[in-house]
Design a protein around this motif. Structure first.
Motif, PDB file in Angstrom:
ATOM      1  N   THR A  74       0.835  -1.207   0.008  1.00 28.75           N
ATOM      2  CA  THR A  74       0.055  -0.079  -0.073  1.00 28.75           C
ATOM      3  C   THR A  74       0.982   1.272   0.069  1.00 28.75           C
ATOM      4  O   THR A  74       0.471   2.252  -0.835  1.00 28.75           O
ATOM      5  N   ALA A  75       1.808   1.380   0.681  1.00 26.03           N
ATOM      6  CA  ALA A  75       2.676   2.239   0.830  1.00 26.03           C
ATOM      7  C   ALA A  75       3.476   2.773  -0.664  1.00 26.03           C
ATOM      8  O   ALA A  75       3.493   3.849  -0.950  1.00 26.03           O
ATOM      9  N   VAL A  76       3.553   1.654  -1.347  1.00 26.76           N
ATOM     10  CA  VAL A  76       4.297   1.772  -2.421  1.00 26.76           C
ATOM     11  C   VAL A  76       3.270   2.281  -3.738  1.00 26.76           C
ATOM     12  O   VAL A  76       3.696   2.961  -4.552  1.00 26.76           O
ATOM     13  N   THR A  77       2.259   1.368  -3.741  1.00 27.05           N
ATOM     14  CA  THR A  77       1.321   1.572  -4.847  1.00 27.05           C
ATOM     15  C   THR A  77       0.280   2.552  -4.617  1.00 27.05           C
ATOM     16  O   THR A  77      -0.239   2.914  -5.410  1.00 27.05           O
ATOM     17  N   CYS A  78      -0.044   2.775  -3.500  1.00 22.84           N
ATOM     18  CA  CYS A  78      -1.128   3.782  -3.172  1.00 22.84           C
ATOM     19  C   CYS A  78      -2.603   3.079  -3.525  1.00 22.84           C
ATOM     20  O   CYS A  78      -3.431   3.797  -3.284  1.00 22.84           O
ATOM     21  N   TYR A  79      -2.568   2.050  -3.615  1.00 20.64           N
ATOM     22  CA  TYR A  79      -4.026   1.288  -3.932  1.00 20.64           C
ATOM     23  C   TYR A  79      -3.704  -0.121  -3.434  1.00 20.64           C
ATOM     24  O   TYR A  79      -2.676  -0.432  -3.075  1.00 20.64           O
ATOM     25  N   GLY A  80      -5.010  -0.585  -3.370  1.00 23.54           N
ATOM     26  CA  GLY A  80      -4.807  -2.164  -2.910  1.00 23.54           C
ATOM     27  C   GLY A  80      -5.285  -3.211  -4.015  1.00 23.54           C
ATOM     28  O   GLY A  80      -5.534  -2.738  -5.281  1.00 23.54           O
ATOM     29  N   PHE A  81      -5.012  -4.479  -3.669  1.00 27.46           N
ATOM     30  CA  PHE A  81      -5.381  -5.453  -4.679  1.00 27.46           C
ATOM     31  C   PHE A  81      -6.440  -6.210  -3.878  1.00 27.46           C
ATOM     32  O   PHE A  81      -6.363  -6.427  -2.794  1.00 27.46           O
ATOM     33  N   GLY A  82      -7.231  -7.066  -4.728  1.00 29.45           N
ATOM     34  CA  GLY A  82      -8.261  -8.088  -4.116  1.00 29.45           C
ATOM     35  C   GLY A  82      -8.014  -9.252  -4.598  1.00 29.45           C
ATOM     36  O   GLY A  82      -6.888  -9.749  -5.332  1.00 29.45           O
ATOM     37  N   SER A  83      -9.169  -9.809  -4.725  1.00 28.27           N
ATOM     38  CA  SER A  83      -9.164 -11.407  -5.293  1.00 28.27           C
ATOM     39  C   SER A  83      -8.842 -11.344  -6.861  1.00 28.27           C
ATOM     40  O   SER A  83      -8.969 -10.285  -7.640  1.00 28.27           O
ATOM     41  N   GLY A  84      -8.074 -12.470  -7.380  1.00 30.93           N
ATOM     42  CA  GLY A  84      -7.838 -12.584  -8.759  1.00 30.93           C
ATOM     43  C   GLY A  84      -6.327 -12.238  -8.758  1.00 30.93           C
ATOM     44  O   GLY A  84      -5.669 -12.413  -9.793  1.00 30.93           O
ATOM     45  N   TYR A  85      -5.464 -11.602  -7.849  1.00 29.61           N
ATOM     46  CA  TYR A  85      -4.270 -11.305  -7.949  1.00 29.61           C
ATOM     47  C   TYR A  85      -3.476 -12.271  -6.753  1.00 29.61           C
ATOM     48  O   TYR A  85      -3.958 -12.570  -5.847  1.00 29.61           O
ATOM     49  N   THR A  86      -2.187 -12.831  -7.419  1.00 25.36           N
ATOM     50  CA  THR A  86      -1.445 -13.740  -6.799  1.00 25.36           C
ATOM     51  C   THR A  86      -0.491 -12.887  -5.737  1.00 25.36           C
ATOM     52  O   THR A  86      -0.142 -11.798  -6.030  1.00 25.36           O
ATOM     53  N   ILE A  87       0.070 -13.378  -4.827  1.00 20.42           N
ATOM     54  CA  ILE A  87       1.181 -12.860  -3.997  1.00 20.42           C
ATOM     55  C   ILE A  87       2.329 -12.511  -4.727  1.00 20.42           C
ATOM     56  O   ILE A  87       3.022 -11.558  -4.715  1.00 20.42           O
ATOM     57  N   GLY A  88       2.628 -13.140  -5.610  1.00 13.80           N
ATOM     58  CA  GLY A  88       3.842 -13.287  -6.708  1.00 13.80           C
ATOM     59  C   GLY A  88       3.736 -12.104  -7.639  1.00 13.80           C
ATOM     60  O   GLY A  88       4.479 -11.119  -7.829  1.00 13.80           O
ATOM     61  N   LYS A  89       2.590 -11.824  -8.313  1.00 15.85           N
ATOM     62  CA  LYS A  89       2.052 -10.821  -9.096  1.00 15.85           C
ATOM     63  C   LYS A  89       2.054  -9.498  -8.515  1.00 15.85           C
ATOM     64  O   LYS A  89       2.762  -8.618  -9.025  1.00 15.85           O
ATOM     65  N   VAL A  90       1.396  -9.387  -7.336  1.00 16.66           N
ATOM     66  CA  VAL A  90       1.419  -8.122  -6.391  1.00 16.66           C
ATOM     67  C   VAL A  90       3.039  -7.832  -6.354  1.00 16.66           C
ATOM     68  O   VAL A  90       3.447  -6.643  -6.241  1.00 16.66           O
TER      69      VAL A  90
END
Length: 125
Positions: A74-90
């Protein structure tokens, strides 16, 4: 009446920015990127300790990420991720955004994560 010169970290602050200001901020940016990557790696290692090495934890949904990983993301991107994203992709997205971040974003990231830097960015006050 002549305006008093402003100096930060031994560098005279001028507009437009001097080469010395850019050089200084480049050094600080490298330190911030390194420190954030270290935090991200440590958080990821702590998260992965809970999984069997045969399990592909990076393929797990981002919803299962630890609080530390989410805070850094969150500190780096300023937005969140939900379902559909993997830990590796984020993680890949965070690393790319960190690499592409301009000085003002790196300054904000360092402040949000509470990084203690010997030198700070110049020219932003």
């Amino acid at each position: 009446m002549k305006k008093e010169k402003k100096v930060e970290f031994g560098i005279e602050i001028v507009k437009p920015w001097s080469q010395a200001m850019y050089d200084h901020n480049d050094e600080v940016a490298d330190v911030v990127r390194f420190e954030v990557k270290e935090l991200l790696d440590a958080a990821l290692c702590n998260f992965l300790e809970d999984f069997d090495l045969t399990e592909d934890a990076l393929a797990l949904p981002w919803d299962e990420a630890s609080g530390d990983l989410v805070d850094i993301q969150t500190a780096v991107t300023c937005y969140g991720f939900g379902s559909g994203y993997t830990i590796g992709k984020v993680g890949d997205t965070v690393e790319q955004e960190l690499e592409d971040a301009p000085y003002y974003r790196l300054k904000a990231i360092a402040e949000e994560l509470g990084l203690e830097l010997e030198k700070g960015f110049v020219g932003f006050n």
